[in-house]
Design an enzyme around this catalytic site. Structure first.
Site: not given
Ligand code: F6R
Length: 614
Positions: A487, A494, A2, A510, A77, A103-104, A27, A609, A491
């Site tokens: 990773e 997501e 948020c 396995h 969010w 927010n929270g 956010r 994010k 990517k």
């Molecule tokens: C994926 C992504 C998330 C963040 C995760 C941790 O592309 O960005 O998986 O890596 O939410 O966020 P941070 O790094 O801000 O603690």
């Protein structure tokens, strides 16, 4: 999650709030709303979905909204209650005179809701936030002072919050406070702002005041003041923000993600500047306070992180164990915080976070700090809550990352881990000096190699087109690139919503091999080095089950042409550094597949994010 913006000043309030919220859309983006104070009333406007829906809604009310003298806005969010207009913020008390954005998570909202209902409050939404509006309104009825009402009300709240509050009777006053969620004041000329994050205000001011937990700030057009939870005045330092507004523009790229992928060579150059002058010099990390004595007394290192940062942490473990000979555990922060960990003053705890805000990692760090561990933070936000907890800091200098999918911040975290591992090895004298010299030499030429990959994107686009129709995707790797497989898969899932999974290739037989048939793409991250031949055998096993084989490789090996249907080549690089090169084509592959599928690349569904809730 948020985002919050508050504004009091002479510019168009609606424009400032909407532009600010747009910069905070990373956010959360499932609903949005603003409350506007005009000379005679307080109006609330909300819309479900992205911010553009709220913009459209507000266009029907321009006669009213242009009279606004101050306002608060929110981008949501959803945590408590579905993303509906009713549950969107701002929320009001029963008489409608008081509005709040939050927010929270208010953890004790159920108890508070019962208490407030018994006192006559009528609840209209399923949110935890509505209790805050009622609670502050009750305190206001007694004190007739908004700052005091907020100060008293938050004493009853448990959980995490950043709040911004406005009352119809206080025409030139915004009040904000925070606990375990970010909120800053933007200090302008005859205008002041509240915001969850810098991008919301950077177009208007570079002066910011960061609030500490429990502090309560009051803004008018001309002044700002801060008190602590006991009502004592707190003198705050005004900080000059290092951000440039241009960082928030796409600079001609179709998406922020593509722009950020292309920024990676410069990100590496930036990080190395000042830390690694020449390969012959030792690495300089000014904000790391680990002495030789300290490193000698360490029993272990724990690295905690989430998501993409967790993958960077896994590569960090490989490097530190290889170069420093210290045992390293890596754990998802959300797991670390709910068990008894063996953590003490002989443990170095490393927190990795792009945002420096992630609730689980922040909690984990605080727990470890309470046990006496030295806390080292690797973050892209040296102004963040996590950085403030740090005994040692490695700022990753990636610049602001707007796209929800992390790309350049991941590369920056990786480079930070290389520097940290080399730095510790140099202090401890634990690694062969020629190995360190060659690592430093090759690190310095990595930006050119990434530029080479970026200048031959057509092959990756072609690959993306061929495989964009698939429902599943498997990534396999071994050794230091196993986290690269995780990773790459993260990517893809997501931003394209394709079911992608990364496996250590030795694990295929396995269980996962049962899934392979002629419909399943298997991407093998086949970088030359100690596990190359092993991974080649694992790839043969997958081929024997008719999987659609793709290689990502720096090898010119002829055999690969028969084994793989598609080969993505990267420049040659030594084994230990290969994760930095290998991830770039995988970021591009995910990007182009999502783009072919017409997905919302920068703001994928259900994600935000900055994950500031547990
Ligand atoms: C994926 C992504 C998330 C963040 C995760 C941790 O592309 O960005 O998986 O890596 O939410 O966020 P941070 O790094 O801000 O603690």
């Amino acid at each position: 999650m948020c985002g919050i913006v508050g504004y009091v000043g002479n510019q168009s309030v609606v424009d400032i709030l909407l532009d600010g919220l747009e910069q905070l859309e990373y956010r959360g983006y499932d609903s949005a709303g603003v409350a506007l104070q005009t000379p005679d009333k307080l109006d609330v406007y909300k819309a479900v979905g992205k911010l553009c829906n709220l913009r459209e809604e507000l266009k029907h009310h321009t006669d009213e909204t242009r009279k606004a003298i101050m306002g608060i806005g929110h981008i949501r969010w959803a945590t408590h209650g579905a993303p509906t207009v009713l549950n969107a913020h701002p929320h009001t008390c029963n008489c409608g005179n008081l509005v709040v954005v939050h927010n929270g998570i208010v953890e004790n909202y159920k108890e508070l809701r019962e208490l407030l209902t018994a006192k006559g409050c009528v609840f209209k939404t399923q949110t935890d936030t509505e209790v805050v509006a009622h609670l502050i309104a009750q305190k206001y009825a007694l004190s007739k002072d908004l700052t005091e009402a907020v100060r008293l009300a938050v004493k009853d709240l448990k959980g995490a919050y950043a709040l911004c509050v406005m009352h119809k009777e206080e025409k030139n006053k915004l009040v904000g406070t925070k606990l375990n969620a970010p909120l800053l004041i933007g200090v302008g000329e005859k205008e002041n702002f509240f915001a969850s994050d810098v991008p919301a205000i950077i177009k208007h001011t570079k002066k910011a005041v960061y609030l500490e937990d429990g502090e309560i700030a009051t803004l008018t057009k001309d002044t700002y003041s801060v008190i602590d939870s006991d009502g004592n005045v707190v003198e705050k330092k005004v900080e000059m923000l290092p951000w440039e507004p241009v960082a928030l523009s796409k600079m001609g790229y179709k998406h922020f993600m593509l722009k950020e992928i292309h920024e990676q060579p410069d990100v590496i150059r930036n990080i190395l500047t000042g830390k690694l002058h020449t390969p012959q010099d030792n690495v300089i990390l000014n904000e790391v306070k680990l002495t030789r004595e300290h490193l000698k007394n360490l029993n272990r290192i724990q690295i905690i992180a989430c998501g993409t940062s967790l993958h960077a942490a896994m590569i960090g473990k490989y490097l530190i164990e290889t170069l420093c000979g210290i045992a390293v555990d890596v754990e998802a922060s959300s797991e670390y915080i709910y068990r008894r960990t063996v953590t003490d003053e002989h443990t170095l705890v490393i927190g990795v976070s792009q945002s420096g805000e992630t609730a689980d990692t922040l909690t984990a760090i605080k727990q470890a700090k309470a046990k006496g561990s030295h806390i080292l933070i690797i973050t892209n936000r040296p102004d963040s809550a996590m950085a403030r907890e740090a005994d040692s800091l490695v700022p990753v200098n990636a610049g602001i990352e707007v796209s929800v999918a992390a790309t350049k911040s991941y590369i920056a975290q990786l480079v930070s881990f290389y520097l940290l591992a080399i730095y510790m090895a140099e202090i401890k004298e634990s690694a062969n000096e020629y190995l360190l010299l060659s690592l430093k030499t090759d690190l310095m030429i990595l930006p050119q190699k990434i530029e080479q990959i970026l200048s031959h994107k057509e092959e990756i686009q072609k690959c993306a087109k061929i495989y964009s129709g698939t429902k599943d995707f498997i990534y396999i790797a071994r050794g230091i690139n196993y986290p690269t497989a995780l990773e790459g898969a993260l990517k893809l899932k997501e931003i394209s919503y394709i079911n992608a999974t990364g496996y250590p290739a030795g694990e295929l037989k396995h269980g996962p091999i049962a899934m392979l048939d002629e419909t399943m793409p298997v991407l093998s991250i086949l970088m030359k080095g100690c596990v190359y031949e092993k991974l080649l055998s694992n790839s043969e096993e997958a081929k024997a089950r008719n999987a659609r084989m793709i290689a990502l490789t720096n090898s010119e090996d002829e055999k690969l042409n028969d084994l793989f249907d598609f080969i993505i080549r990267v420049p040659d690089v030594q084994d230990l550094l290969s994760p930095i090169l290998a991830i770039v084509p995988l970021q591009l592959l995910a990007y182009y597949i999502a783009e072919f599928l017409g997905k919302d690349v920068d703001q994928p569904r259900n994600l935000a994010k900055s994950v500031t809730v547990e």
